[in-house]
Design a protein around this motif. Structure first.
Motif, mmCIF file in Angstrom:
data_model
loop_
_atom_site.group_PDB
_atom_site.id
_atom_site.type_symbol
_atom_site.label_atom_id
_atom_site.label_comp_id
_atom_site.label_asym_id
_atom_site.label_seq_id
_atom_site.Cartn_x
_atom_site.Cartn_y
_atom_site.Cartn_z
ATOM 1 N N LYS A 57 0.823 -1.215 0.000
ATOM 2 C CA LYS A 57 0.000 0.000 0.000
ATOM 3 C C LYS A 57 0.858 1.266 0.000
ATOM 4 O O LYS A 57 0.651 2.180 -0.795
ATOM 5 N N THR A 58 1.817 1.313 0.914
ATOM 6 C CA THR A 58 2.662 2.504 1.002
ATOM 7 C C THR A 58 3.593 2.611 -0.200
ATOM 8 O O THR A 58 3.918 3.720 -0.648
ATOM 9 N N LYS A 62 4.231 5.760 -2.498
ATOM 10 C CA LYS A 62 5.576 6.263 -2.795
ATOM 11 C C LYS A 62 5.823 6.370 -4.302
ATOM 12 O O LYS A 62 6.617 7.206 -4.737
ATOM 13 N N ALA A 197 1.405 11.947 3.668
ATOM 14 C CA ALA A 197 1.965 10.745 4.269
ATOM 15 C C ALA A 197 1.517 10.640 5.726
ATOM 16 O O ALA A 197 1.064 11.624 6.321
ATOM 17 N N ASP A 336 -1.971 8.418 2.623
ATOM 18 C CA ASP A 336 -1.485 7.112 3.080
ATOM 19 C C ASP A 336 -1.849 6.936 4.552
ATOM 20 O O ASP A 336 -1.584 7.823 5.373
ATOM 21 N N GLU A 337 -2.464 5.794 4.875
ATOM 22 C CA GLU A 337 -2.905 5.485 6.240
ATOM 23 C C GLU A 337 -3.794 6.597 6.775
ATOM 24 O O GLU A 337 -3.490 7.238 7.784
ATOM 25 N N THR A 369 -5.096 4.842 1.518
ATOM 26 C CA THR A 369 -4.764 3.502 1.982
ATOM 27 C C THR A 369 -5.170 3.414 3.445
ATOM 28 O O THR A 369 -5.138 4.413 4.175
#
Length: 448
Positions: A57-58, A62, A197, A336-337, A369
């Motif tokens: 996912k990350t 990226k 991020a 992300d997250e 994500t």
């Protein structure tokens, strides 16, 4: 909007993986899916990628971050391109990494792709797609630009291409040479694509300091509704010399900040946020602070660092979600997250608020994500908006949409199927038996 994104030989993604945002034929939540009339297609406003730890996912996030930096910031002369190919297969370790985008920009779809190694850009292509045709604006390969016939006689374009270094995208260099032919694509990466991020602080926090900002009142109205305990945010004016920065940086700010100019500052590790503006020749600093309601009706002021991680995360994300909800916005956010430090109901509320403002005419987009399987709900998201990242036995990642599973009906408990492993994307935990405390004996375990 992202119509499609593909990547190959990037970090844990060995094989080519395509991530389309084109809507499937399903009708669920169809009233909030943007329509591209002249292309006779619909593009999804949201996509959620689930998956276990180290599933990819990350690395997907990226990849977008790498592409944006390569387009916008470019490279220095003689520097290596910071590309990270798949390392678990010697056959592809020395092969180029490939990235491809289909982007909706001002109601025109552009296809932009490139292949790079650490030393050079091996291929680069830009195509303008209309409802009836495709025009290859340029196709860089074998050291030649291969311009479209309508551009081939432009001597300045030829000059700009000759000045493009091997380790540099022509798109980037053309804009630096003040060529406007391809600028809409460059500007999309620079101004439209926003990446957040898990450990990054969302930058435009000065919106909370400016009472004249269109979103100021809306943000401060929403904060109390999100159970942060914060009544509102505001700015506290402090002497510039009191900002906790090295003297060398203060001197540089004194030299660089011109009249009417404003800069943001984030001090680490105490996480204080300032804006510095020059007015009347003097530098004026404001610090972001929070206010809480006291029992007697008055307010108590708190430093941002005194707020919980969850409240700070809300402060970071709220401007993004409000901007996404603006009808005139065309921003594409990739978070992300998204659930980091947030309660699942709070994350869901932010998503619901955004989706409630989506329609067939909107052009914003949110990719996220998450580990939060409680967001895996067909009352919230369509099947084609939910994806799972999974890593196979060779260490290679893949992405699968829930719409690809034929037995996933619109009335199915998709979360239960996922947790039972029927849809993939869950951790393969190899610990045998229950985790026990070695200090406990059989006798002590039985004691009350």
């Amino acid at each position: 909007m992202i119509v499609s994104f593909s990547l190959e030989n990037w970090m844990s993604f060995r094989n080519r993986v395509t991530f389309p945002m084109v809507a499937s034929r399903e009708r669920q939540h169809g009233d909030r899916v943007p329509k591209l009339g002249k292309y006779q297609t619909r593009v999804l406003p949201v996509a959620a990628i689930y998956g276990g730890n180290a599933s990819g996912k990350t690395n997907f996030f990226k990849a977008l971050s790498f592409a944006k930096a390569l387009v916008v910031k470019g490279t220095q002369p003689d520097s290596l391109i910071p590309v990270e190919p798949f390392r678990l297969d010697a056959k592809v370790a020395d092969q180029p990494s490939r990235f491809g985008f289909e982007l909706l920009i001002d109601e025109i779809i552009y296809e932009f792709s490139f292949a790079v190694t650490r030393k050079a850009v091996l291929e680069e292509k830009l195509v303008a797609i209309t409802s009836t045709s495709e025009k290859v604006l340029y196709h860089r390969r074998d050291g030649k630009p291969n311009f479209d016939d309508s551009l081939a006689k432009d001597q300045f374009l030829q000059f700009a291409f000759k000045g493009t270094r091997d380790n540099q995208l022509f798109l980037t260099n053309s804009v630096s040479q003040k060529v406007d032919n391809f600028r809409p694509v460059y500007d999309w990466f620079k101004d439209t694509l926003e990446l957040v991020a898990p450990d990054s602080r969302f930058e435009p926090f000065e919106q909370f300091l400016d009472e004249g900002h269109p979103l100021y009142s809306t943000m401060n109205e929403m904060l109390p509704q999100l159970d942060t305990g914060i009544a509102h945010l505001g700015g506290e004016e402090i002497p510039f010399e009191n900002i906790p920065l090295p003297e060398s940086l203060k001197t540089k700010l004194q030299e660089d900040v011109k009249e009417g100019m404003t800069v943001r500052l984030l001090t680490e590790p105490i996480n204080e946020r300032f804006v510095v503006t020059r007015k009347g020749g003097e530098l004026i600093a404001k610090k972001l602070v929070t206010y809480h309601q006291k029992a007697d009706g008055t307010e108590a002021k708190f430093e941002i660092r005194q707020e919980s991680d969850g409240s700070q995360r809300v402060i970071d994300l709220l401007p993004a979600f409000l901007e996404l909800s603006a009808q005139v916005s065309k921003k594409v956010y990739v978070i992300d997250e998204v659930d980091r430090s947030l309660h699942t109901l709070l994350t869901r509320r932010l998503l619901e608020a955004y989706l409630a403002n989506c329609s067939t005419e909107t052009r914003t987009q949110l990719l996220l994500t998450t580990h939060d399987v409680l967001l895996m709900d067909q009352q919230l998201l369509r099947r084609d908006e939910m994806w799972v990242a999974e890593r196979d036995a060779t260490g290679a990642s893949n992405l699968l949409s829930f719409s690809e599973y034929k037995d996933v009906r619109s009335d199915k408990d998709i979360r239960k199927s996922h947790l039972q492993g029927r849809l993939g994307g869950i951790p393969r935990i190899l610990l045998g038996g229950a985790l026990t405390n070695p200090c406990l004996t059989e006798e002590s375990e039985g004691d009350d």
